[in-house]
Design a protein around this motif. Sequence first.
Motif, PDB file in Angstrom:
ATOM      1  N   ARG A 400       0.822  -1.210   0.000  1.00  0.00           N
ATOM      2  CA  ARG A 400       0.000   0.000   0.000  1.00  0.00           C
ATOM      3  C   ARG A 400       0.858   1.263   0.000  1.00  0.00           C
ATOM      4  NH1 ARG A 400      -4.942   0.948   2.134  1.00  0.00           N
ATOM      5  NH2 ARG A 400      -5.420  -0.879   0.894  1.00  0.00           N
ATOM      6  N   TYR A 401       1.866   1.266   0.871  1.00  0.00           N
ATOM      7  CA  TYR A 401       2.640   2.496   1.066  1.00  0.00           C
ATOM      8  C   TYR A 401       3.958   2.524   0.297  1.00  0.00           C
ATOM      9  CZ  TYR A 401      -0.725   3.476   4.740  1.00  0.00           C
ATOM     10  OH  TYR A 401      -1.890   3.726   5.424  1.00  0.00           O
ATOM     11  N   GLY A 402       4.265   1.460  -0.435  1.00  0.00           N
ATOM     12  CA  GLY A 402       5.486   1.446  -1.223  1.00  0.00           C
ATOM     13  C   GLY A 402       6.749   1.304  -0.410  1.00  0.00           C
ATOM     14  N   TRP A 403       6.662   0.612   0.720  1.00  0.00           N
ATOM     15  CA  TRP A 403       7.827   0.423   1.577  1.00  0.00           C
ATOM     16  C   TRP A 403       8.611  -0.820   1.146  1.00  0.00           C
ATOM     17  CZ3 TRP A 403       4.240   0.818   6.430  1.00  0.00           C
ATOM     18  CH2 TRP A 403       3.891   2.160   6.635  1.00  0.00           C
ATOM     19  N   ASP A 551      -9.230   5.294  10.289  1.00  0.00           N
ATOM     20  CA  ASP A 551      -9.805   6.531   9.739  1.00  0.00           C
ATOM     21  C   ASP A 551      -8.768   7.580   9.376  1.00  0.00           C
ATOM     22  OD1 ASP A 551     -12.189   5.300  10.193  1.00  0.00           O
ATOM     23  OD2 ASP A 551     -12.714   6.457  11.987  1.00  0.00           O
ATOM     24  N   ASN A 552      -7.510   7.302   9.656  1.00  0.00           N
ATOM     25  CA  ASN A 552      -6.484   8.326   9.429  1.00  0.00           C
ATOM     26  C   ASN A 552      -5.280   7.751   8.686  1.00  0.00           C
ATOM     27  OD1 ASN A 552      -7.538  10.727  11.256  1.00  0.00           O
ATOM     28  ND2 ASN A 552      -7.762   8.846  12.467  1.00  0.00           N
ATOM     29  N   PRO A 553      -5.451   7.390   7.425  1.00  0.00           N
ATOM     30  CA  PRO A 553      -4.317   6.831   6.682  1.00  0.00           C
ATOM     31  C   PRO A 553      -3.163   7.805   6.541  1.00  0.00           C
ATOM     32  CG  PRO A 553      -6.155   7.332   5.213  1.00  0.00           C
ATOM     33  CD  PRO A 553      -6.679   7.456   6.605  1.00  0.00           C
ATOM     34  N   GLU A 554      -3.455   9.120   6.638  1.00  0.00           N
ATOM     35  CA  GLU A 554      -2.385  10.107   6.490  1.00  0.00           C
ATOM     36  C   GLU A 554      -1.360  10.009   7.611  1.00  0.00           C
ATOM     37  OE1 GLU A 554      -5.328  11.822   9.327  1.00  0.00           O
ATOM     38  OE2 GLU A 554      -5.464  10.754   7.403  1.00  0.00           O
ATOM     39  N   LEU A 555      -1.734   9.345   8.707  1.00  0.00           N
ATOM     40  CA  LEU A 555      -0.792   9.196   9.814  1.00  0.00           C
ATOM     41  C   LEU A 555       0.409   8.328   9.444  1.00  0.00           C
ATOM     42  CD1 LEU A 555      -3.013   8.642  13.011  1.00  0.00           C
ATOM     43  CD2 LEU A 555      -1.393  10.507  12.613  1.00  0.00           C
ATOM     44  N   SER A 562       1.606   9.162  -1.860  1.00  0.00           N
ATOM     45  CA  SER A 562       0.164   8.897  -1.796  1.00  0.00           C
ATOM     46  C   SER A 562      -0.053   7.389  -1.771  1.00  0.00           C
ATOM     47  CB  SER A 562      -0.546   9.499  -3.011  1.00  0.00           C
ATOM     48  OG  SER A 562      -0.421  10.901  -3.003  1.00  0.00           O
ATOM     49  N   PRO A 563      -0.652   6.887  -0.728  1.00  0.00           N
ATOM     50  CA  PRO A 563      -0.859   5.436  -0.667  1.00  0.00           C
ATOM     51  C   PRO A 563      -1.872   4.976  -1.706  1.00  0.00           C
ATOM     52  CG  PRO A 563      -2.024   6.526   1.124  1.00  0.00           C
ATOM     53  CD  PRO A 563      -1.181   7.575   0.456  1.00  0.00           C
ATOM     54  N   LYS A 564      -1.754   3.732  -2.112  1.00  0.00           N
ATOM     55  CA  LYS A 564      -2.729   3.161  -3.025  1.00  0.00           C
ATOM     56  C   LYS A 564      -4.095   3.125  -2.348  1.00  0.00           C
ATOM     57  CE  LYS A 564       0.629   0.085  -5.282  1.00  0.00           C
ATOM     58  NZ  LYS A 564       0.975  -1.333  -5.557  1.00  0.00           N
ATOM     59  N   GLN A 565      -5.129   3.365  -3.128  1.00  0.00           N
ATOM     60  CA  GLN A 565      -6.466   3.362  -2.588  1.00  0.00           C
ATOM     61  C   GLN A 565      -6.953   1.914  -2.404  1.00  0.00           C
ATOM     62  OE1 GLN A 565      -8.088   6.215  -1.546  1.00  0.00           O
ATOM     63  NE2 GLN A 565      -5.997   6.964  -1.949  1.00  0.00           N
TER      64      GLN A 565
END
Length: 786
Positions: A400-403, A551-555, A562-565
């Motif tokens: 999701r986050y590309g790590w 509820d807070n993916p931006e965290l 930008s994380p994958k939806q």
Amino acid sequence: MAPVGAALWRSLRAHQVYGANTDVGKTIVSTVLCNAVQRQKQQAAFLKPVSTGPLDDADDQHLKRFGAGTLTKCLYQFDEPVSPHIAARQKTIPRDDDLLASIHKTLTGWAQSDIDFALVETAGGVHSPGPNGNSQADLYRPLRLPIVLVADARLGGISCSISAYESLLLRGYDVQSVLLFRDDYYKNHEYLREFFNNKSIPLVPLPAPPARPFPQDVDSQKRDEEAMATYYQRVSQESDILRLLEDMSKRNTDRVQRLEEMADRAQDLIWYPFTQHQGMAAKDITVIDSAHDDYFQTFRSDRTIANESELQPTFDGSASWWTQGLGHGNPELSLSAAYAAGRYGHVMFAGAVHEPALSLADKLLKTIGNPRFTKVFYTDNGSTGMEVAVKMGLRAACERYGWDASQEQISILGLKGSYHGDTIGVMDCSEPSTFNKKVEWYRGRGHWFDFPLVKMVQGKWKVEVPTSLQKELGSDVEFDSLGAVFDLDQRVNSDSGRRYRDYIYCTIEDLVKRQGMKFGALILEPVLLGAGGMLFCDPLFQRCLNEVVRDNPELFTSNSVSPKQSPSWSGLPVIFDEVFTGLYRLGRRSSASFLGVHADVAVNAKLLTGGLIPLCTTVASQEIFEAFSSPEKSDALLHGHSYTAHAVGCTVAVDSLRAMAQLDTDGSWDGYRADWGAKVQPPESGAVPNVWSVWSQGLLKDLSCAETVESVFALGTVLVIALRDVHGGGYTSTASKGLQQKLATGGDQFNVHSRVLGNVLYLMSSVTSKPQSLREMEALLRSALL
């Protein structure tokens, strides 16, 4: 009524006589054996628990006439010559427990007198019903007397004799000898002798008794009695019978000797889990001869009364490390296991499927009731199942986050006191503790929140906030009932809910934005943290933790990425470790339902198979599954075990889930629910049932006011008592040892095997525990603490 223990004495060689069928001559065999004992200048006794038919033809009367002085007794006599369950309809039917208690009391009295040998004779065949309609093989199982099996010499007798033997074996009986009448036409004795000799069970064929004259009149009855007396005198002196009695005596002596030696041998040979062996002595080891329902049958190495039973019932207070759900020695589960073993043994699972694995996957997904879940992955125990869950969660987050986990540390979020298993990988998902800090590869990769605890203190339910967090979370809060604590729809928008969410959000923000940590999953034991000390987390805190994370993916990512939806989850994958708390352990089919949260991955084990056999499932959402989908084999979930989805475990699990679901809806738990004021709603209503426990509210209130008790709580089958410790609690505390020792000493009828976690002693029942048994346990607790 106190539990009935297994029957074993040094001085009394007690056996139970079962017939492979009706009318196979059980009473004649019993008379032969008792005559032989009496002629050896020893005292024999004969007990007929249930007899049907006219008194003159009763089996105990036959022993009185021909038993050469054998002491005889019948407990329940019914006049009608039919099966006991039919004959008993016209009279007061003895409860099974009362019947067993009467048998045990009679045998105990004989053991304490001058009786050397006793036979307890059943009615009909192995599965003939008792007075309450239960199979005798199940009815008499708590006594677990060694078996004298009377085989069938007639046409078809080979088959029914072997079937009877296998039925007894399936229930954990020891068949020690087989007798039958010699028939030179069918010659069943020749075939069965070889069959049983291969199993080291002696078989003795007896000459057929003299035929009864017909018609019966006074003279013919007299001739019949004379012929039978001559028959018994002759047969009881045969060398085969005398050798058999010697063998039966030796087996009894050897059994006691083995039990005496087991603790010392174990001390020499076995390395125990979670045990510091320095200072441990053989006397500290519990020797278990067998188990049935909620009780072990343990060897009494400290007997103080001569001719006292060598075994005593011991309540399995930890539900055998949280596995017991449907009782020890459950015959239905044993039969399920035997069927699957006979049908499959074990078969390869990778790229294959068998019916038990498919049926369990389907039934488990329906039982859990989480609409996110679509896939079931099989492992063999909770720790390895959690290893799989962590792999799933980390892969999904990294995608999701590309790590790149090979280049940077990906950690987990959890709670202090969490523990997810003993394998190296999931150890790193827990904070440093006694369990892991001396494991050389342990690294501890994550952040673990401290949290408010639910407990009853001085008769009041309260949520206790750690002193270090009262500035952020507020002070302790009292509640009128445990149900009010779990009313999360009311509590979620309270001041506590707002404080919880703010604290969690700010903490994660600091860890990610300022400290640079990356988190790959949130891992929780819903409601109750087991190995960490039976910590009852405020369910609102866990609910808020889930909400903030989701509820807070931006965290969880930098502003530049930008994380994958995702259609099904955001923030972090949520993993629920329900190895301990799931599948009715806390009174509900899923402990996640207390929180009103649907996880992305969940792990179930322990109660999954009702306490019979190891098996674990890791269930996941479709999107978690698809995170491993790729043209590259190396991207697959490369995890498996030789015994993955073994058919025996899957078959037992299907039947276990079915049985527990039936208990949930057939009224079996209504009495417990009523005590806690919980409403019973049909599953189709969609309503969430109130919380309840098998342990009574009155017990909790009383214990919570005891001088030595810090707090208590109960939920479902779990009861937890935290003892006061002036030096502080924790895993290394010894405050609960005194209570543990009192329970181990027990009362006159039974004692308790329990486990402690520092200053915490917990007790657990199975979901099939009888209310009467639990109330006896509660009485023992009251006497120990009040």
